[in-house]
Write an enzyme that holds these catalytic residues in place. Structure first.
Site, PDB file in Angstrom:
ATOM      1  N   ASP A  48      38.892 -22.780-112.193  1.00 33.89           N
ATOM      2  CA  ASP A  48      39.374 -21.500-111.678  1.00 33.89           C
ATOM      3  C   ASP A  48      40.046 -20.716-112.802  1.00 33.89           C
ATOM      4  OD1 ASP A  48      40.217 -19.928-109.003  1.00 33.89           O
ATOM      5  OD2 ASP A  48      41.901 -19.915-110.411  1.00 33.89           O
ATOM      6  N   TYR A  69      44.373 -14.616-117.517  1.00 38.55           N
ATOM      7  CA  TYR A  69      44.897 -15.848-118.108  1.00 38.55           C
ATOM      8  C   TYR A  69      44.730 -15.874-119.622  1.00 38.55           C
ATOM      9  CZ  TYR A  69      44.592 -17.449-113.229  1.00 38.55           C
ATOM     10  OH  TYR A  69      44.703 -17.569-111.866  1.00 38.55           O
ATOM     11  N   LYS A  89      38.037 -13.770-112.069  1.00 38.20           N
ATOM     12  CA  LYS A  89      38.660 -12.760-111.222  1.00 38.20           C
ATOM     13  C   LYS A  89      38.659 -11.388-111.889  1.00 38.20           C
ATOM     14  CE  LYS A  89      41.860 -16.333-109.561  1.00 38.20           C
ATOM     15  NZ  LYS A  89      41.655 -17.325-110.649  1.00 38.20           N
ATOM     16  N   HIS A 136      41.425 -10.073-107.987  1.00 38.33           N
ATOM     17  CA  HIS A 136      42.605 -10.887-108.271  1.00 38.33           C
ATOM     18  C   HIS A 136      43.805 -10.482-107.414  1.00 38.33           C
ATOM     19  CE1 HIS A 136      44.626 -13.290-111.767  1.00 38.33           C
ATOM     20  NE2 HIS A 136      45.189 -13.559-110.608  1.00 38.33           N
ATOM     21  N   SER A 158      49.187 -22.711-106.650  1.00 36.78           N
ATOM     22  CA  SER A 158      50.612 -23.096-106.750  1.00 36.78           C
ATOM     23  C   SER A 158      50.968 -24.107-105.675  1.00 36.78           C
ATOM     24  CB  SER A 158      51.519 -21.862-106.686  1.00 36.78           C
ATOM     25  OG  SER A 158      51.259 -21.003-107.777  1.00 36.78           O
ATOM     26  N   ARG A 173      47.133 -37.425-115.009  1.00 34.06           N
ATOM     27  CA  ARG A 173      47.397 -36.490-113.913  1.00 34.06           C
ATOM     28  C   ARG A 173      46.132 -35.775-113.466  1.00 34.06           C
ATOM     29  NH1 ARG A 173      53.272 -33.938-115.682  1.00 34.06           N
ATOM     30  NH2 ARG A 173      54.485 -35.847-115.315  1.00 34.06           N
TER      31      ARG A 173
END
Length: 327
Positions: A51, A56, A85, A118, A222, A284
């Site tokens: 994504d 970014y 986006k 976005h 998030s 992770r």
């Protein structure tokens, strides 16, 4: 850790028939210097959804990681689900296709699997040759200049890029229920996906219900709540208990022998929400991928949902940007 084939998440079928992995890797705040290596490693470990976004500022590096993985035979382009986006300053209908083509070139691909609006905010156009990505401020510092393009005109341009095959699916991000209801009056093609901030402190159940009524899949970003925003010097994020430390979450992590991050992601995925957590470390990355191989009870899901405070962290106002899109 379970064998990789045992932890890979399922695919979700979108309203247009395209299939999207339920778990992917978000590229927000991913360091340019390590982005290509992280994506290459993630593909090797089983990730297929990435994504990204113009804003970014790391799409060329993301494309490098993808290209290297394809060259080394780790995957084919059609195995991947690449998302980007449309930034706010490219909402003018005549700017949509040119910026999509630039972003595709940055990624080194011929199409996006999913392309979002976005934010439902039109800003005055800033040429990519002047500054890229342009960010929220017209002058790059303090001045916000709102544009004059309607969301209807921007969406029609989005439908056009889908018709041209530049994006297989199109969607919206950070839309409210009222904006979706308005959109349904003019859209020839409803958004296949709605991406919103989603965590136990901001459940937005009514919005999720509206999306479900109209066959729109939801991607939550998030997923860890305030965790992602503390390094942004955000006062609101500092004032609440980290979800990783919340007793409701920690007791379930102990019970299921999972990390608190895995519990938070399972709470979302078990309810049909897709997730795009970011991580730079292999352990992770693998843990975040392994979030559909265990189940919480219905009461545990309700207990986590009961933490809802209506706390939205990803609002421009929280960064000191005078844009009132969530007012």
């Amino acid at each position: 850790m379970a064998p990789i084939d045992d932890i890979l998440p399922p695919y979700i079928t979108l309203s247009d028939g395209n299939k999207m992995p339920q778990v992917g890797l978000g590229l927000w705040k991913m360091d340019n210097a390590t982005c290509a290596d992280v994506i290459y490693r993630a593909i090797k470990d089983g990730y297929r959804l990435f994504d990204g976004a113009c804003d970014y500022g790391n799409e060329p590096e993301a494309g490098e990681g993808v290209a290297r993985a394809i060259k080394d035979g780790l995957c084919k382009r059609e195995d991947l689900f690449i998302i980007s986006k449309l930034w706010n300053s490219f909402h003018d209908p005549e700017q949509v296709e040119p910026i999509v083509r630039k972003q595709l070139k940055d990624w080194g691909v011929d199409y996006f699997d999913l392309y979002y609006i976005h934010f439902p905010v039109s800003l005055e156009y800033v040429s990519p040759e002047t500054r890229y990505p342009p960010g929220w401020f017209y002058d790059g510092e303090t001045e916000v200049r709102h544009g004059k393009s309607s969301l209807e005109s921007t969406w029609k341009a989005m439908e056009a890029i889908q018709e041209k095959g530049l994006a297989k699916s199109i969607g919206v991000s950070n839309y409210t229920g009222a904006l979706l209801l308005d959109m349904f009056t003019y859209a020839k093609t409803k958004p296949a996906v709605l991406q919103v901030e989603h965590h136990p402190y901001l459940v937005q159940q009514n919005l999720l219900d509206l999306a479900e009524q109209h066959g729109i899949k939801v991607v939550g970003y998030s997923s860890f709540g305030p965790q992602s925003f503390r390094d942004c010097d955000m006062k609101l994020a500092e004032e609440v208990t980290l979800l990783f430390d919340h007793p409701v979450i920690t007791k379930l992590a102990i019970k299921y022998r999972k990390t608190t991050a895995q519990v938070l992601l399972r709470w979302a995925t078990q309810r049909g929400i897709s997730v795009i957590p970011k991580s730079n470390t292999q352990d992770r990355l693998l843990e975040n991928l392994d979030v559909t191989s265990f189940d919480l009870t219905e009461d545990e899901i309700k207990e986590i949902s009961g933490l809802d405070k209506g706390l939205r962290f990803n609002s421009p106002l929280n960064y000191g940007i005078p844009v009132y899109n969530f007012a």
